[in-house]
Design an enzyme around this catalytic site. Structure first.
Site, PDB file in Angstrom:
ATOM      1  N   GLU A 192      15.606  -1.302 -47.237  1.00  0.00           N
ATOM      2  CA  GLU A 192      14.228  -1.523 -46.806  1.00  0.00           C
ATOM      3  C   GLU A 192      14.171  -2.350 -45.526  1.00  0.00           C
ATOM      4  O   GLU A 192      13.613  -3.459 -45.478  1.00  0.00           O
ATOM      5  CB  GLU A 192      13.420  -2.188 -47.932  1.00  0.00           C
ATOM      6  CG  GLU A 192      13.288  -1.279 -49.143  1.00  0.00           C
ATOM      7  CD  GLU A 192      12.435  -1.859 -50.262  1.00  0.00           C
ATOM      8  OE1 GLU A 192      11.776  -1.076 -50.962  1.00  0.00           O
ATOM      9  OE2 GLU A 192      12.419  -3.085 -50.438  1.00  0.00           O
ATOM     10  N   GLU A 385      14.453   4.746 -54.267  1.00  0.00           N
ATOM     11  CA  GLU A 385      13.825   3.879 -55.269  1.00  0.00           C
ATOM     12  C   GLU A 385      12.469   4.438 -55.660  1.00  0.00           C
ATOM     13  O   GLU A 385      11.687   4.836 -54.798  1.00  0.00           O
ATOM     14  CB  GLU A 385      13.644   2.443 -54.749  1.00  0.00           C
ATOM     15  CG  GLU A 385      14.914   1.646 -54.584  1.00  0.00           C
ATOM     16  CD  GLU A 385      14.657   0.215 -54.145  1.00  0.00           C
ATOM     17  OE1 GLU A 385      13.551  -0.320 -54.454  1.00  0.00           O
ATOM     18  OE2 GLU A 385      15.533  -0.366 -53.498  1.00  0.00           O
TER      19      GLU A 385
END
Length: 484
Positions: A192, A385
């Site tokens: 991320e 995810e």
């Protein structure tokens, strides 16, 4: 009989974890601490307000080392994967997973960041994990830096603001690629990567309260530039191994205009550009997009670049995109009611339901996002995810009747199947997460994502034993039938 979904035979179904959220053993075999392991547990009065978990300063990090106040630091204990990895990997395989996305802790390989030689005990641990995955027939995807830059790098080198950290990171990356390329095909240099700007105290160590907003923003974009260069250099180095692939990982902040007012439509477009597409554009297209140049100019950000930086970016794009997708949100010029998101606060959508933590559930948004990314970039996509965090306790039968998780996963799987029919090149999915872990954002163990229940509470009282939830058996059946 349920609804049968269509997926390619070779589709990679799996689960995702992070070292700082599962391993524990924070003081074993020469490991140092990362910032994530220096955040104490805080009781939350309102789970939709995580502001208490973000009051982080250099002094609070230093205080955590001696911990004279006797605070609890959940990520130092995780779910004890360090000692129970064989059991967990076996359970993953028995559930039908084909791929395990995990991270290597930089803090175990170069604990201080500037050592000449890697820590052999750390390499030995991960070699054992990969051997167990190989034994169980699990493919592996590795995140090299999952919010766990060693604290000594923050303390002694000022973190990613210092360009020297690029070379420290590259040394670490080269070691693990050389050591483990025979086990690992898919590599992600940063988890991320956009959250370095959105929540830099965790991702990069930026915490100087005396700085203005623009100064903080400039500092974090400078850190981000160094991470972009580091990632491109990893791509460049990886070319010596033809069988491995380097991808990127972005927290996808899927947003919609609150309404059809052109002001809000334009506001959403501009927010999407800098909070989402900017990262993909740099890592896939290999250049800073024009809209970012205007943004930097207008807020007074001047990135310091070394000679050759732009060429390195251009010549070394990543080969595939991975992203996390949990929710969507709304954008308007005058932001109205907000709700919590993935380490950020987002606009509320009146058409969506939300979890106890304010994360708005939007399966259709996943199909929208997949089409959006495929249309724009035309490179293979992977959902790294996706999942739902819920308060759960074992029932009298030592299980959890988590039908809500089954519904959540099934609805998202259905939209993935539809996106593939739309023509999207989606080659895999790893749920967050197959087993209960410490939450990255709220620091709770009680925020449970797993199909496997772990007997710990927020203070790590409990046995740590593993129990199978209803969703585990459902997922195992789905792997066999592809029916929801």
């Amino acid at each position: 009989m349920g609804k049968k979904l269509e997926f390619p035979q070779e589709f990679l179904w799996g689960g995702a974890t992070a070292a700082t959220q599962i391993e524990g053993a924070y003081d074993v075999d020469g490991k140092s601490l990362s910032i994530m392991e220096m955040i104490p547990f805080v009781e939350l009065e309102d789970r939709k307000d995580l502001s208490k978990t973000r009051n982080l300063t250099m002094q609070s990090f230093l205080d955590s080392i001696e911990n004279k106040k006797g605070l609890h630091y959940p990520k130092r204990f995780g779910n004890d994967f360090y000692h129970r990895y064989k059991e967990d990997i076996r359970l993953f395989k028995e559930a039908g997973l084909k791929i395990f996305r995990m991270s290597i802790a930089w803090t175990r390989i170069f604990p201080n960041g500037d050592e000449k030689e890697p820590n052999q005990k750390g390499l030995e641990f991960y070699r054992n994990v990969f051997e167990e995955c190989k034994k169980q027939g699990l493919e592996v995807m590795v995140t090299m830096n999952h919010f766990d830059t060693p604290f000594p790098i923050i303390q002694n080198y000022n973190g990613w603001k210092n360009r020297e950290v690029i070379d420290m990171y590259l040394k670490y990356a080269k070691v693990i690629i050389d050591e483990f390329n025979q086990y690992v095909k898919y590599w992600l240099p940063f988890n991320e990567i956009n959250l370095g700007v959105l929540f830099s105290a965790i991702a990069t160590g930026e915490e100087d309260a005396s700085k203005s907003f623009v100064e903080k923003l400039a500092a974090t974009y400078q850190e981000l530039h160094h991470q972009f260069i580091a990632q491109a250099k990893v791509v460049e180095y990886s070319k010596k191994y033809e069988h491995i692939k380097i991808g990127c990982m972005v927290a996808d902040t899927t947003t919609y205009p609150l309404d059809c007012n052109p002001i809000n439509v334009l506001e959403n477009q501009q927010k999407e550009q800098m909070k989402k597409f900017f990262y993909y554009d740099v890592m896939i297209k290999g250049e800073y997009p024009s809209y970012s140049k205007r943004f930097f100019k207008e807020i007074g950000v001047n990135l310091e670049m070394a000679s050759g930086d732009l060429e390195i970016l251009k010549n070394n794009p990543v080969e595939f995109i991975t992203f996390s997708y949990y929710m969507s949100s709304t954008i308007s010029k005058e932001m109205g009611e907000l709700t919590e998101g993935n380490l950020m606060r987002l606009g509320k959508n009146p058409f969506l339901k939300a979890t106890d933590w304010g994360w708005q559930i939007d399966p259709l948004g996943l199909r929208y996002t997949l089409n959006q990314l495929w249309d724009r970039y035309q490179v293979p996509l992977f959902i790294s995810e996706n999942g739902i965090g819920v308060l759960e306790k074992l029932n009298a039968n030592n299980t959890v009747e988590d039908d809500y998780r089954i519904d959540y996963l099934g609805q998202h799987f259905e939209q993935m199947s539809e996106a593939i029919k739309d023509g999207v090149d989606l080659f895999g999915y790893t749920m967050w997460t197959p087993i209960d872990v410490v939450s990255a954002g709220s620091n709770e163990f009680s925020k449970r994502y797993g199909m496997i229940f772990v007997d710990y509470d927020d203070y790590h009282n409990g046995t740590g034993d593993r129990y199978l939830k209803k969703s585990y058996h459902w997922f195992k059946n789905f792997m066999e039938t592809k029916e929801i």
